[in-house]
Design a protein around this motif. Sequence first.
Motif, short mmCIF file in Angstrom:
data_model
loop_
_atom_site.label_atom_id
_atom_site.label_comp_id
_atom_site.label_asym_id
_atom_site.label_seq_id
_atom_site.Cartn_x
_atom_site.Cartn_y
_atom_site.Cartn_z
N UNK A 36 1.52 10.19 6.75
CA UNK A 36 -0.07 9.81 6.20
C UNK A 36 0.41 8.55 5.77
N UNK A 37 1.42 7.79 5.24
CA UNK A 37 1.71 6.98 4.45
C UNK A 37 2.78 5.75 4.73
N UNK A 38 2.00 5.01 4.87
CA UNK A 38 3.22 3.48 5.60
C UNK A 38 3.55 2.70 3.70
N UNK A 39 4.48 2.32 4.12
CA UNK A 39 4.96 0.83 3.23
C UNK A 39 5.89 -0.28 3.55
N UNK A 40 6.17 -1.56 3.01
CA UNK A 40 6.54 -2.63 3.55
C UNK A 40 7.48 -3.57 2.71
N UNK A 41 8.35 -3.90 3.10
CA UNK A 41 9.52 -4.34 3.00
C UNK A 41 8.94 -6.05 2.95
N UNK A 42 8.32 -7.22 2.29
CA UNK A 42 8.54 -8.34 3.20
C UNK A 42 9.54 -9.43 2.23
N UNK A 43 10.34 -10.12 2.73
CA UNK A 43 11.33 -10.90 2.64
C UNK A 43 12.06 -12.27 2.87
N UNK A 95 14.06 -13.53 -1.40
CA UNK A 95 13.13 -12.72 -2.34
C UNK A 95 13.17 -11.87 -1.53
N UNK A 96 12.66 -10.77 -1.96
CA UNK A 96 11.64 -9.75 -1.72
C UNK A 96 10.62 -8.91 -1.86
N UNK A 97 9.73 -8.51 -1.80
CA UNK A 97 8.82 -7.49 -1.95
C UNK A 97 8.52 -6.33 -1.54
N UNK A 98 8.91 -5.32 -2.26
CA UNK A 98 8.59 -3.61 -1.92
C UNK A 98 8.03 -3.20 -2.11
N UNK A 99 6.72 -2.98 -1.18
CA UNK A 99 5.12 -2.71 -1.99
C UNK A 99 5.80 -0.88 -2.01
#
Length: 409
Positions: A36-43, A95-99
């Motif tokens: 049911x869930x999804x996440x992402x890490x953008x670097x 730099x990375x954003x982790x949702x």
Amino acid sequence: MTTKSSDEDPAGRILRRLSDAAEHVSGICFKTGPPSRVGVELEWTTHRAALPAAHLRPSELRQALGPHAPAVLGNRDPAPLPGGGTVTLEPGGQVEISSAPAGSPAALHAAMAADQAYLADLLARSGISLGDSGLDPHRPPVRILDTPRYAAMQHAFDRAGNPSGHTMMCSTAGLQVCLDAGTESRAAARWDAVHAVGPPLLALFATSRAHAGRDTGWASGRMRAWHGIDRRRSGPVPAGGDPPERWARYVLDAPLLCVRRGDGRWDAPEGVTFADWIGGALPEPPTVDDLEYHISTLFPPVRPRGYLEVRYLDAQPGGEWIAPVAVLCALLADDALTDSARDLAAPAAGRWWDAARDGLADPVVAACAADIADLACRHLDRTGLPRPVRDLVAGVVGRRLDHAGAAAA
């Protein structure tokens, strides 16, 4: 390393048998339930906008990120971004954003698009821009962060005479998609499907041909760097059998990259695996906490961490990161789509090297990429993304396929 053992401190429990370690790995890394869930890490690589080939200093990033700077830059209480993402920093200044986990691709896109725009604007005020590819096209790798972990990693790669390790640490930028493992009856099928579609999606979304001012000759120079380090650490988990068992064996057979010590020197003895550590190769036995830290130093294309962490995608330009995320979510939207995606990708399964080197110039990989892209785009409505975003995704996918077809002609 931690050596205390207490019923009140499960992380401090000493591991004396391989079977206990394997059981723990299986238990924490494969948590099943309805997906049911999804996440992402953008670097992204980071650059001085006026001089992209110059290396940044940690102090510049600390000042630019302000209250959102991570602890590694000395900020004791980092603030999340407005959309809930957290900022981390990699050894070369990436730099990375982790949702946070999202309940749908639409919710994920709304939150992360806002955080990406906010971060880009925040850095731009200090004259810093975000890269748009999976490998630094301007600079050779230079480590700007000094931590015991990163120093131990560099020492291990230098000792092995392996320049790929330094490139991996300091010059690569990835897009990681985090997906629920699925129900107990379907977890193995989702695991196999996510691996099978890997080479075609790696090739379809490759963005990292250039590095340090030259053409690497690889569609994904980023994955070339990851492939170039010890395959026991970065190669795919072997196919066949039970996924938790395969992953547990992979973890135990992988060499130590660093061993945490109070004096700040974390260098690991050469060639010692975690299984060797349990067998008495080091003066003090490992704990559960040591095992979990060891897992954080393993980088296969798909890494189970209680969910499936897809690691084979290059960073994408601008807001195009939603394209591979939406494609994966569409392919895994239900059991029938998952099985169809696995079957369509089967001819290219395991062709990681070919996909990274040749991209869509590899005819087998290209044919599979076209088939699974068509399947995903016909079912983008299953993602719940708004129509304009679905159109963006379809446009990105079509453009990548058309460009590959034109190059082949």
